[in-house]
Each structure stands twice: as structure tokens, then as C-alpha cells.
Design a protein around this motif. Structure first.
Motif, PDB file in Angstrom:
ATOM      1  N   ASN A  98       0.827  -1.214   0.000  1.00  0.00           N
ATOM      2  CA  ASN A  98       0.000   0.000   0.000  1.00  0.00           C
ATOM      3  C   ASN A  98       0.858   1.258   0.000  1.00  0.00           C
ATOM      4  O   ASN A  98       0.531   2.244  -0.643  1.00  0.00           O
ATOM      5  CB  ASN A  98      -0.939   0.007   1.215  1.00  0.00           C
ATOM      6  CG  ASN A  98      -2.024  -1.039   1.073  1.00  0.00           C
ATOM      7  OD1 ASN A  98      -2.281  -1.537  -0.034  1.00  0.00           O
ATOM      8  ND2 ASN A  98      -2.658  -1.395   2.169  1.00  0.00           N
ATOM      9  N   LYS A  99       1.976   1.181   0.721  1.00  0.00           N
ATOM     10  CA  LYS A  99       2.857   2.343   0.778  1.00  0.00           C
ATOM     11  C   LYS A  99       3.473   2.617  -0.605  1.00  0.00           C
ATOM     12  O   LYS A  99       3.497   3.744  -1.071  1.00  0.00           O
ATOM     13  CB  LYS A  99       3.961   2.111   1.807  1.00  0.00           C
ATOM     14  CG  LYS A  99       4.734   3.370   2.042  1.00  0.00           C
ATOM     15  CD  LYS A  99       5.874   3.244   2.952  1.00  0.00           C
ATOM     16  CE  LYS A  99       6.652   4.559   2.856  1.00  0.00           C
ATOM     17  NZ  LYS A  99       7.942   4.461   3.449  1.00  0.00           N
ATOM     18  N   VAL A 100       3.934   1.551  -1.240  1.00  0.00           N
ATOM     19  CA  VAL A 100       4.537   1.701  -2.570  1.00  0.00           C
ATOM     20  C   VAL A 100       3.493   2.250  -3.543  1.00  0.00           C
ATOM     21  O   VAL A 100       3.762   3.158  -4.333  1.00  0.00           O
ATOM     22  CB  VAL A 100       5.098   0.346  -3.068  1.00  0.00           C
ATOM     23  CG1 VAL A 100       5.541   0.426  -4.518  1.00  0.00           C
ATOM     24  CG2 VAL A 100       6.255  -0.100  -2.178  1.00  0.00           C
ATOM     25  N   ARG A 101       2.276   1.710  -3.460  1.00  0.00           N
ATOM     26  CA  ARG A 101       1.224   2.154  -4.379  1.00  0.00           C
ATOM     27  C   ARG A 101       0.871   3.620  -4.163  1.00  0.00           C
ATOM     28  O   ARG A 101       0.568   4.334  -5.117  1.00  0.00           O
ATOM     29  CB  ARG A 101      -0.026   1.296  -4.202  1.00  0.00           C
ATOM     30  CG  ARG A 101       0.190  -0.094  -4.771  1.00  0.00           C
ATOM     31  CD  ARG A 101      -0.934  -0.996  -4.432  1.00  0.00           C
ATOM     32  NE  ARG A 101      -2.048  -0.859  -5.358  1.00  0.00           N
ATOM     33  CZ  ARG A 101      -3.085  -1.676  -5.346  1.00  0.00           C
ATOM     34  NH1 ARG A 101      -3.167  -2.639  -4.483  1.00  0.00           N
ATOM     35  NH2 ARG A 101      -4.035  -1.525  -6.210  1.00  0.00           N
ATOM     36  N   SER A 102       0.942   4.071  -2.922  1.00  0.00           N
ATOM     37  CA  SER A 102       0.609   5.476  -2.663  1.00  0.00           C
ATOM     38  C   SER A 102       1.719   6.407  -3.147  1.00  0.00           C
ATOM     39  O   SER A 102       1.502   7.592  -3.354  1.00  0.00           O
ATOM     40  CB  SER A 102       0.357   5.697  -1.171  1.00  0.00           C
ATOM     41  OG  SER A 102       1.578   5.577  -0.461  1.00  0.00           O
ATOM     42  N   GLN A 103       2.932   5.851  -3.324  1.00  0.00           N
ATOM     43  CA  GLN A 103       4.057   6.711  -3.727  1.00  0.00           C
ATOM     44  C   GLN A 103       4.390   6.598  -5.209  1.00  0.00           C
ATOM     45  O   GLN A 103       5.023   7.483  -5.775  1.00  0.00           O
ATOM     46  CB  GLN A 103       5.298   6.348  -2.897  1.00  0.00           C
ATOM     47  CG  GLN A 103       5.134   6.761  -1.441  1.00  0.00           C
ATOM     48  CD  GLN A 103       6.356   6.439  -0.608  1.00  0.00           C
ATOM     49  OE1 GLN A 103       7.221   5.679  -1.038  1.00  0.00           O
ATOM     50  NE2 GLN A 103       6.420   6.988   0.577  1.00  0.00           N
ATOM     51  N   VAL A 104       4.019   5.477  -5.830  1.00  0.00           N
ATOM     52  CA  VAL A 104       4.345   5.285  -7.259  1.00  0.00           C
ATOM     53  C   VAL A 104       3.037   5.320  -8.053  1.00  0.00           C
ATOM     54  O   VAL A 104       2.367   4.307  -8.211  1.00  0.00           O
ATOM     55  CB  VAL A 104       5.096   3.946  -7.496  1.00  0.00           C
ATOM     56  CG1 VAL A 104       5.560   3.811  -8.938  1.00  0.00           C
ATOM     57  CG2 VAL A 104       6.266   3.806  -6.535  1.00  0.00           C
ATOM     58  N   GLU A 105       2.707   6.516  -8.535  1.00  0.00           N
ATOM     59  CA  GLU A 105       1.421   6.672  -9.233  1.00  0.00           C
ATOM     60  C   GLU A 105       1.382   5.892 -10.537  1.00  0.00           C
ATOM     61  O   GLU A 105       0.321   5.463 -10.994  1.00  0.00           O
ATOM     62  CB  GLU A 105       1.157   8.153  -9.506  1.00  0.00           C
ATOM     63  CG  GLU A 105       0.750   8.897  -8.246  1.00  0.00           C
ATOM     64  CD  GLU A 105       0.652  10.389  -8.465  1.00  0.00           C
ATOM     65  OE1 GLU A 105       0.672  10.816  -9.638  1.00  0.00           O
ATOM     66  OE2 GLU A 105       0.582  11.115  -7.463  1.00  0.00           O
ATOM     67  N   ALA A 106       2.558   5.710 -11.152  1.00  0.00           N
ATOM     68  CA  ALA A 106       2.603   5.059 -12.467  1.00  0.00           C
ATOM     69  C   ALA A 106       2.386   3.540 -12.388  1.00  0.00           C
ATOM     70  O   ALA A 106       2.300   2.877 -13.420  1.00  0.00           O
ATOM     71  CB  ALA A 106       3.948   5.348 -13.128  1.00  0.00           C
ATOM     72  N   LEU A 107       2.265   3.004 -11.186  1.00  0.00           N
ATOM     73  CA  LEU A 107       2.125   1.549 -11.041  1.00  0.00           C
ATOM     74  C   LEU A 107       0.648   1.149 -11.205  1.00  0.00           C
ATOM     75  O   LEU A 107      -0.176   1.455 -10.351  1.00  0.00           O
ATOM     76  CB  LEU A 107       2.630   1.128  -9.656  1.00  0.00           C
ATOM     77  CG  LEU A 107       2.769  -0.369  -9.375  1.00  0.00           C
ATOM     78  CD1 LEU A 107       3.825  -1.012 -10.258  1.00  0.00           C
ATOM     79  CD2 LEU A 107       3.117  -0.592  -7.907  1.00  0.00           C
ATOM     80  N   PRO A 108       0.314   0.478 -12.323  1.00  0.00           N
ATOM     81  CA  PRO A 108      -1.094   0.112 -12.537  1.00  0.00           C
ATOM     82  C   PRO A 108      -1.553  -0.884 -11.461  1.00  0.00           C
ATOM     83  O   PRO A 108      -0.785  -1.741 -11.039  1.00  0.00           O
ATOM     84  CB  PRO A 108      -1.095  -0.562 -13.921  1.00  0.00           C
ATOM     85  CG  PRO A 108       0.244  -0.301 -14.505  1.00  0.00           C
ATOM     86  CD  PRO A 108       1.180  -0.007 -13.391  1.00  0.00           C
TER      87      PRO A 108
END
Ligand code: SF4
Ligand code: SF4
Length: 165
Positions: free
Chosen positions: A132-142
Motif C-alpha cells: 500500500n505504501k509503494v502504491r501510494s508513492q508510485v502513481e505510475a504503477l497500474p
């Protein structure tokens, strides 16, 4: 012998400096490092601390759908490297040094994390909190790629690049 004689007047001048522990509290200086404490709210289960810990007092253990960050104080050398490396500042160094126990399991402190399952193959691969942390920081990650384990992600990206050939 000469050295010993030189020490006598110094010792007489300084007096007693040792403390009668455990009857007297030992001197705990500002820079003293005791056992560490992991904040379960801040910790994401990234594992950075386990990789840097010289005696492997910190370890990541998978138990079913749970990821456990285990601190075994019996191996800790109180170097403080885990606290320096933790990206979440989740590790505090305490002044606690009275750590002896007759029961080995009492020397373990666990922080538990829920593991995320790959939406394709069902394998667990990362703590939900870290993902969840990575997803909140990497917007380009589908979203559909983020929910795949590394193996399925590689295959999916390859499929998209080659058009499924
Ligand atoms: S480095 Fe910090 S956030 Fe990562 S597992 Fe260790 S305590 Fe948790
Ligand atoms: S203080 Fe050092 S030895 Fe102890 S857990 Fe942290 S890195 Fe490992």
C-alpha cells in the motif's frame, strides 16, 4: 611493577569508581545503547533492518499469510545499525540492558504483518502495508500489475510487450 606503583596515587585520588551492581544502579550514559524497540504501527515489514543486522538478531519469518519481523535480543550486539537504516524510523534504541531470562522464547519480540496474495497465482509475496505504501508513492504503477507477485508480474509485462506471442 613500576607502572603498578604509579597507579596507586591515582587510584587513591580518584577513589572508588566501580558500582556494586545490582545493589547500585550502573551509570547509563546519554549514548548508551540497550535493546531495540520496533513500533508495530510504523513498521511496514520491508526487511531492511534484517539485511543490515550483523548477528542476524532480526529476521523475517513467513507463517501462512502472516509475515513476522522477529527480534531475538539474545543475539543483539546493540550496534544501532537497524535504527539507522529503517526507512520508517520505526526502531528506537532503549536504555534497557537487564535482558536475561531463563526462557529463550521470552527473548523474542514479534511484529506481525498481513501478507498480500498474488491475484493470479495466490502466492504470498509482500506485506499488505508495504504494498500500500509503494502504491501510494508510485502513481505510475497500474493496480493490476501491483497486485501480482514478482513472477506473475514478469510474465504479465512480457505478455504485454510481446502481444501474447
Ligand atoms: S527496516 Fe523498519 S520498517 Fe522495515 S522491517 Fe525493519 S523495522 Fe520494519
Ligand atoms: S542493534 Fe544491531 S545487532 Fe541489535 S538488532 Fe539492531 S542491527 Fe541487529
Amino acid at each position: 611493577m613500576v607502572k603498578f606503583v604509579k597507579i596507586i596515587p591515582i587510584a587513591l585520588k580518584v577513589g572508588t569508581v566501580t558500582r556494586k551492581y545490582p545493589f547500585e544502579r550502573p551509570l547509563i550514559t546519554e549514548s548508551f545503547r540497550g535493546a531495540i524497540e520496533v513500533d508495530p504501527v510504523k513498521c511496514t515489514g520491508c526487511g531492511a533492518c534484517t539485511r543490515i543486522c550483523p548477528p542476524k538478531a532480526l529476521s523475517l519469518i513467513r507463517e501462512g499469510e502472516t509475515l513476522i519481523l522477529r527480534y531475538f535480543v539474545g543475539k543483539c550486539i546493540f550496534c544501532g545499525m537497524c535504527a539507522d537504516i529503517c526507512p520508517e524510523k520505526a526502531i528506537a534504541i532503549t536504555k534497557e540492558f537487564e535482558l536475561a531470562s531463563e526462557n529463550l522464547s521470552e527473548l523474542n519480540v514479534d511484529v506481525e504483518h498481513e501478507l498480500k496474495k498474488c491475484v493470479k497465482c495466490g502466492a504470498t509475496f509482500v506485506s499488505t502495508k508495504l504494498l500500500n505504501k509503494v502504491r501510494s508513492q508510485v502513481e505510475a504503477l497500474p493496480d493490476d500489475i501491483a497486485e501480482l507477485c514478482p513472477n506473475c508480474r514478469r510474465l504479465e509485462i512480457l505478455k504485454r510487450f510481446t502481444g501474447g506471442r
